[in-house]
Write a protein that holds these residues in place. Structure first.
Motif, short mmCIF file in Angstrom:
data_model
loop_
_atom_site.label_atom_id
_atom_site.label_comp_id
_atom_site.label_asym_id
_atom_site.label_seq_id
_atom_site.Cartn_x
_atom_site.Cartn_y
_atom_site.Cartn_z
N ILE A 53 -0.16 -114.59 69.64
CA ILE A 53 0.47 -114.99 68.35
C ILE A 53 1.30 -113.62 67.63
CG2 ILE A 53 0.36 -116.09 66.25
CD1 ILE A 53 -2.51 -117.03 67.51
N TYR A 54 2.46 -113.83 67.17
CA TYR A 54 3.07 -112.98 66.76
C TYR A 54 3.84 -112.89 65.39
CZ TYR A 54 2.83 -110.63 71.40
OH TYR A 54 2.49 -109.90 72.42
N ALA A 55 4.03 -112.12 64.41
CA ALA A 55 4.92 -112.25 63.21
C ALA A 55 6.04 -111.90 63.79
CB ALA A 55 4.41 -111.37 62.00
N ASN A 56 7.14 -112.62 63.63
CA ASN A 56 8.58 -112.52 63.85
C ASN A 56 8.32 -112.83 65.60
OD1 ASN A 56 8.09 -110.03 61.57
ND2 ASN A 56 9.60 -111.72 61.29
N ASP A 57 9.24 -111.88 66.52
CA ASP A 57 9.45 -112.08 67.69
C ASP A 57 9.58 -110.79 68.23
OD1 ASP A 57 9.88 -112.64 70.50
OD2 ASP A 57 11.62 -113.91 70.06
N PRO A 58 8.80 -110.17 68.96
CA PRO A 58 8.70 -108.90 69.52
C PRO A 58 9.77 -108.77 70.58
CG PRO A 58 6.74 -109.93 70.42
CD PRO A 58 7.33 -110.77 69.25
N ASP A 59 10.08 -109.64 71.18
CA ASP A 59 11.27 -109.68 72.31
C ASP A 59 12.62 -109.75 71.66
OD1 ASP A 59 9.10 -110.15 74.20
OD2 ASP A 59 9.28 -112.11 74.27
N ARG A 60 12.60 -109.87 70.32
CA ARG A 60 13.76 -109.94 69.73
C ARG A 60 13.94 -109.35 68.20
NH1 ARG A 60 15.53 -116.34 69.79
NH2 ARG A 60 15.75 -115.69 67.68
N PRO A 61 13.74 -107.95 68.16
CA PRO A 61 13.65 -107.22 67.11
C PRO A 61 14.96 -107.39 66.37
CG PRO A 61 13.53 -105.72 68.82
CD PRO A 61 13.52 -107.19 69.34
N GLY A 62 14.98 -107.90 65.08
CA GLY A 62 16.24 -107.90 64.30
C GLY A 62 16.89 -109.22 64.43
N GLU A 63 16.22 -110.23 65.23
CA GLU A 63 16.87 -111.44 65.08
C GLU A 63 15.93 -112.63 64.66
OE1 GLU A 63 18.32 -112.40 69.10
OE2 GLU A 63 18.97 -110.28 69.50
N TRP A 64 14.77 -112.30 64.49
CA TRP A 64 13.83 -113.40 63.93
C TRP A 64 12.88 -112.94 63.08
CZ3 TRP A 64 14.04 -118.29 64.48
CH2 TRP A 64 12.93 -119.10 64.41
N GLU A 65 13.59 -112.33 61.69
CA GLU A 65 12.76 -111.81 60.65
C GLU A 65 12.68 -112.91 59.50
OE1 GLU A 65 15.51 -108.56 59.97
OE2 GLU A 65 14.56 -107.43 61.66
N ASP A 66 11.79 -112.61 58.80
CA ASP A 66 11.60 -113.29 57.46
C ASP A 66 12.64 -113.54 56.41
OD1 ASP A 66 8.98 -113.58 58.73
OD2 ASP A 66 8.05 -112.27 57.04
N GLU A 67 13.09 -114.42 55.64
CA GLU A 67 14.06 -114.33 54.81
C GLU A 67 13.73 -115.13 53.67
OE1 GLU A 67 17.90 -115.70 56.07
OE2 GLU A 67 17.00 -117.07 57.35
N ILE A 68 14.37 -114.94 52.66
CA ILE A 68 14.04 -115.78 51.46
C ILE A 68 15.33 -117.05 51.64
CG2 ILE A 68 14.71 -116.01 49.06
CD1 ILE A 68 13.49 -113.12 48.44
N ILE A 69 14.81 -118.33 51.71
CA ILE A 69 15.69 -119.33 51.67
C ILE A 69 16.08 -120.04 50.47
CG2 ILE A 69 14.93 -119.78 54.07
CD1 ILE A 69 12.90 -121.67 53.06
N GLU A 70 15.33 -119.85 49.42
CA GLU A 70 15.67 -120.19 48.13
C GLU A 70 14.95 -119.35 47.00
OE1 GLU A 70 14.84 -124.37 45.40
OE2 GLU A 70 14.82 -124.34 47.64
N PHE A 71 15.59 -119.28 45.87
CA PHE A 71 15.20 -118.62 44.61
C PHE A 71 15.33 -119.48 43.52
CE2 PHE A 71 14.88 -115.24 41.54
CZ PHE A 71 13.82 -114.48 41.98
N GLU A 72 14.29 -119.30 42.76
CA GLU A 72 14.33 -120.19 41.42
C GLU A 72 14.09 -119.26 40.33
OE1 GLU A 72 11.22 -123.29 41.71
OE2 GLU A 72 12.50 -124.56 43.11
#
Length: 169
Positions: A53-72
């Motif tokens: 189990i991984y945070a993000n994807d170690p096979d695809r650095p820079g392609e599967w990163e956390d992001e803000i999807i909405e800001f209130e």
């Protein structure tokens, strides 16, 4: 950090679904579920079926990163926290025929998908950030056969997003 809390929650749920709830001797019972890479622990003979189990994807650095999807306004952010689960089925030594190897891989794929879809996120909190759940429509899964006749190994990859809410003070 919420990421570590989510990883531990995922680990506990997958370990239960793939090891604890599966009878010893069942060919679909995993030998290991681990946060991060196995790195030889446990040995392949013990972990012929393993999950990482991984945070993000170690096979695809820079392609599967956390992001803000909405800001209130005034200070609440909804995040898409991204994770990957890798499945490895080393069936060469146990010599299952193709149809049995395929059944094992399909069963494991289904167990992982169901676990991700039905996981209860109540109480998964770190500081002011809390997990809400897997984002609808944001689970991607793939299993693939490797090896030739009599050597039916399988691998799998599951990518998914967990929505979190953080109110900044």
């Amino acid at each position: 950090m919420i990421t570590d809390t989510i990883l531990q929650h995922l680990h506990n749920a997958l370990e239960k679904a793939l090891i604890t709830d599966i009878p010893a001797g069942d060919p679909t019972r995993a030998g290991a579920v681990k946060i991060g890479a196995l790195q030889g622990e446990p040995d392949v003979d013990e972990a012929r079926i393993s999950v990482e189990i991984y945070a993000n994807d170690p096979d695809r650095p820079g392609e599967w990163e956390d992001e803000i999807i909405e800001f209130e306004i005034p200070r609440t952010a909804y995040w898409a926290r991204r994770f990957a689960v890798s499945l490895r089925c080393l069936l060469v030594d146990t010599g299952e025929p193709l149809n049995e190897a395929s059944r094992i891989a399909s069963t494991l794929k289904a167990r992982i998908e169901v676990t991700l879809l039905l996981l209860d996120w109540t109480g998964v909190v770190s500081g002011s950030e809390r997990a809400i759940g897997v984002l609808e429509g944001q689970i991607y899964s793939l299993t693939a056969q490797s090896g030739g006749p009599g050597e039916y190994d399988w691998s799998g990859k599951f990518l998914f997003e967990v929505q979190t809410r953080n109110t900044y003070r």
